[in-house]
Design a protein around this motif. Sequence first.
Motif, PDB file in Angstrom:
ATOM      1  N   VAL A  38       0.843  -1.195   0.000  1.00  0.00           N
ATOM      2  CA  VAL A  38       0.000   0.000   0.000  1.00  0.00           C
ATOM      3  C   VAL A  38       0.879   1.244   0.000  1.00  0.00           C
ATOM      4  CG1 VAL A  38      -1.634   1.323   1.397  1.00  0.00           C
ATOM      5  CG2 VAL A  38      -1.992  -1.120   1.052  1.00  0.00           C
ATOM      6  N   GLY A  39       1.940   1.227   0.792  1.00  0.00           N
ATOM      7  CA  GLY A  39       2.856   2.369   0.850  1.00  0.00           C
ATOM      8  C   GLY A  39       3.505   2.658  -0.483  1.00  0.00           C
ATOM      9  N   ILE A  40       3.920   1.621  -1.187  1.00  0.00           N
ATOM     10  CA  ILE A  40       4.545   1.813  -2.500  1.00  0.00           C
ATOM     11  C   ILE A  40       3.533   2.350  -3.499  1.00  0.00           C
ATOM     12  CG2 ILE A  40       5.462   0.525  -4.472  1.00  0.00           C
ATOM     13  CD1 ILE A  40       7.177  -0.997  -2.548  1.00  0.00           C
ATOM     14  N   ALA A  41       2.315   1.845  -3.457  1.00  0.00           N
ATOM     15  CA  ALA A  41       1.280   2.339  -4.373  1.00  0.00           C
ATOM     16  C   ALA A  41       0.997   3.813  -4.123  1.00  0.00           C
ATOM     17  CB  ALA A  41       0.002   1.518  -4.222  1.00  0.00           C
ATOM     18  N   VAL A  42       0.852   4.188  -2.856  1.00  0.00           N
ATOM     19  CA  VAL A  42       0.563   5.586  -2.521  1.00  0.00           C
ATOM     20  C   VAL A  42       1.748   6.482  -2.871  1.00  0.00           C
ATOM     21  CG1 VAL A  42       0.155   7.149  -0.575  1.00  0.00           C
ATOM     22  CG2 VAL A  42      -1.149   5.026  -0.767  1.00  0.00           C
ATOM     23  N   LEU A  43       2.958   6.038  -2.536  1.00  0.00           N
ATOM     24  CA  LEU A  43       4.155   6.830  -2.833  1.00  0.00           C
ATOM     25  C   LEU A  43       4.351   7.013  -4.338  1.00  0.00           C
ATOM     26  CD1 LEU A  43       6.662   8.265  -1.717  1.00  0.00           C
ATOM     27  CD2 LEU A  43       7.854   6.079  -1.903  1.00  0.00           C
ATOM     28  N   ALA A  44       4.180   5.939  -5.098  1.00  0.00           N
ATOM     29  CA  ALA A  44       4.346   6.044  -6.552  1.00  0.00           C
ATOM     30  C   ALA A  44       3.288   6.965  -7.153  1.00  0.00           C
ATOM     31  CB  ALA A  44       4.277   4.661  -7.188  1.00  0.00           C
ATOM     32  N   ALA A  49       2.016  12.257  -9.439  1.00  0.00           N
ATOM     33  CA  ALA A  49       1.299  13.540  -9.408  1.00  0.00           C
ATOM     34  C   ALA A  49       2.289  14.697  -9.335  1.00  0.00           C
ATOM     35  CB  ALA A  49       0.347  13.578  -8.217  1.00  0.00           C
ATOM     36  N   GLY A  50       3.326  14.552  -8.533  1.00  0.00           N
ATOM     37  CA  GLY A  50       4.365  15.590  -8.466  1.00  0.00           C
ATOM     38  C   GLY A  50       5.082  15.762  -9.789  1.00  0.00           C
ATOM     39  N   GLY A  51       5.350  14.643 -10.459  1.00  0.00           N
ATOM     40  CA  GLY A  51       5.988  14.719 -11.771  1.00  0.00           C
ATOM     41  C   GLY A  51       5.101  15.383 -12.802  1.00  0.00           C
ATOM     42  N   ALA A  52       3.815  15.092 -12.758  1.00  0.00           N
ATOM     43  CA  ALA A  52       2.873  15.742 -13.680  1.00  0.00           C
ATOM     44  C   ALA A  52       2.803  17.245 -13.403  1.00  0.00           C
ATOM     45  CB  ALA A  52       1.490  15.111 -13.547  1.00  0.00           C
ATOM     46  N   PHE A  53       2.902  17.621 -12.130  1.00  0.00           N
ATOM     47  CA  PHE A  53       2.914  19.046 -11.782  1.00  0.00           C
ATOM     48  C   PHE A  53       4.159  19.740 -12.341  1.00  0.00           C
ATOM     49  CE2 PHE A  53       4.086  22.458  -8.780  1.00  0.00           C
ATOM     50  CZ  PHE A  53       3.003  23.294  -8.982  1.00  0.00           C
ATOM     51  N   LEU A 119       6.020   5.444 -13.001  1.00  0.00           N
ATOM     52  CA  LEU A 119       5.448   5.532 -11.653  1.00  0.00           C
ATOM     53  C   LEU A 119       4.003   5.051 -11.620  1.00  0.00           C
ATOM     54  CD1 LEU A 119       7.015   8.935 -10.629  1.00  0.00           C
ATOM     55  CD2 LEU A 119       7.593   6.689  -9.697  1.00  0.00           C
ATOM     56  N   LEU A 120       3.252   5.344 -12.654  1.00  0.00           N
ATOM     57  CA  LEU A 120       1.868   4.865 -12.716  1.00  0.00           C
ATOM     58  C   LEU A 120       1.816   3.342 -12.875  1.00  0.00           C
ATOM     59  CD1 LEU A 120       0.127   7.642 -14.829  1.00  0.00           C
ATOM     60  CD2 LEU A 120      -0.104   7.207 -12.383  1.00  0.00           C
ATOM     61  N   ALA A 121       2.775   2.773 -13.601  1.00  0.00           N
ATOM     62  CA  ALA A 121       2.839   1.321 -13.726  1.00  0.00           C
ATOM     63  C   ALA A 121       3.124   0.676 -12.375  1.00  0.00           C
ATOM     64  CB  ALA A 121       3.906   0.916 -14.740  1.00  0.00           C
ATOM     65  N   TYR A 122       4.014   1.275 -11.582  1.00  0.00           N
ATOM     66  CA  TYR A 122       4.265   0.768 -10.227  1.00  0.00           C
ATOM     67  C   TYR A 122       2.984   0.816  -9.400  1.00  0.00           C
ATOM     68  CZ  TYR A 122       9.227  -0.188  -9.756  1.00  0.00           C
ATOM     69  OH  TYR A 122      10.451  -0.773  -9.828  1.00  0.00           O
ATOM     70  N   THR A 123       2.234   1.905  -9.530  1.00  0.00           N
ATOM     71  CA  THR A 123       1.000   2.039  -8.766  1.00  0.00           C
ATOM     72  C   THR A 123      -0.010   0.970  -9.171  1.00  0.00           C
ATOM     73  OG1 THR A 123       1.327   4.419  -8.590  1.00  0.00           O
ATOM     74  CG2 THR A 123      -0.895   3.609  -8.211  1.00  0.00           C
ATOM     75  N   VAL A 124      -0.220   0.801 -10.458  1.00  0.00           N
ATOM     76  CA  VAL A 124      -1.195  -0.174 -10.952  1.00  0.00           C
ATOM     77  C   VAL A 124      -0.791  -1.589 -10.540  1.00  0.00           C
ATOM     78  CG1 VAL A 124      -2.102  -1.221 -13.068  1.00  0.00           C
ATOM     79  CG2 VAL A 124      -2.019   1.260 -12.842  1.00  0.00           C
TER      80      VAL A 124
END
Length: 167
Positions: A38-44, A49-53, A119-124
Amino acid sequence: MTDKQQPESTDGAPLPEPLRFFGTTWVDRSGGYWARRVGIAVLALALAAGGAFVLALSYNGLRLADSGGLIQLLMLVAFAVCSSLAFTRTLNGFSRAHEAGPADSSFRPIRVIGFVGVLLAYTVRSFVEAPGEGMLRRDYEDRLERHARRRSSRTGNPAKRKRKKRR
């Protein structure tokens, strides 16, 4: 797996390979496995989101500089294409074994530019299992099965076997 030596326990049984951020807890899913997932999903997701910003800030910088519509469009397309390629390649890399080679190193710039996709792939993938767990689990179970077959085929000391008499 490649030709590298597989770790073995004292009785010769294969040991699981450690997984980044998880060690060997992925085998029995203990030791805070779920919390780390869960931590890795939230962090990624937060890093994406920070990268998109940051990418939005750079795009606004190009707009403020009056660099022209073509440059802005090229930048937007480059980041979108690289992010989608990096997402697809990273997500597929968690489920399929691949050999590191020249194609992998030539893809590195696309992954750097499309870091949001990685990062989105890590989250998914973290929603399904630890990233890379399925591949390691299949390999580990295959090695355990081979080890069990080798151990079960040994029935004792072959020198003590009774031999058939020749006629």
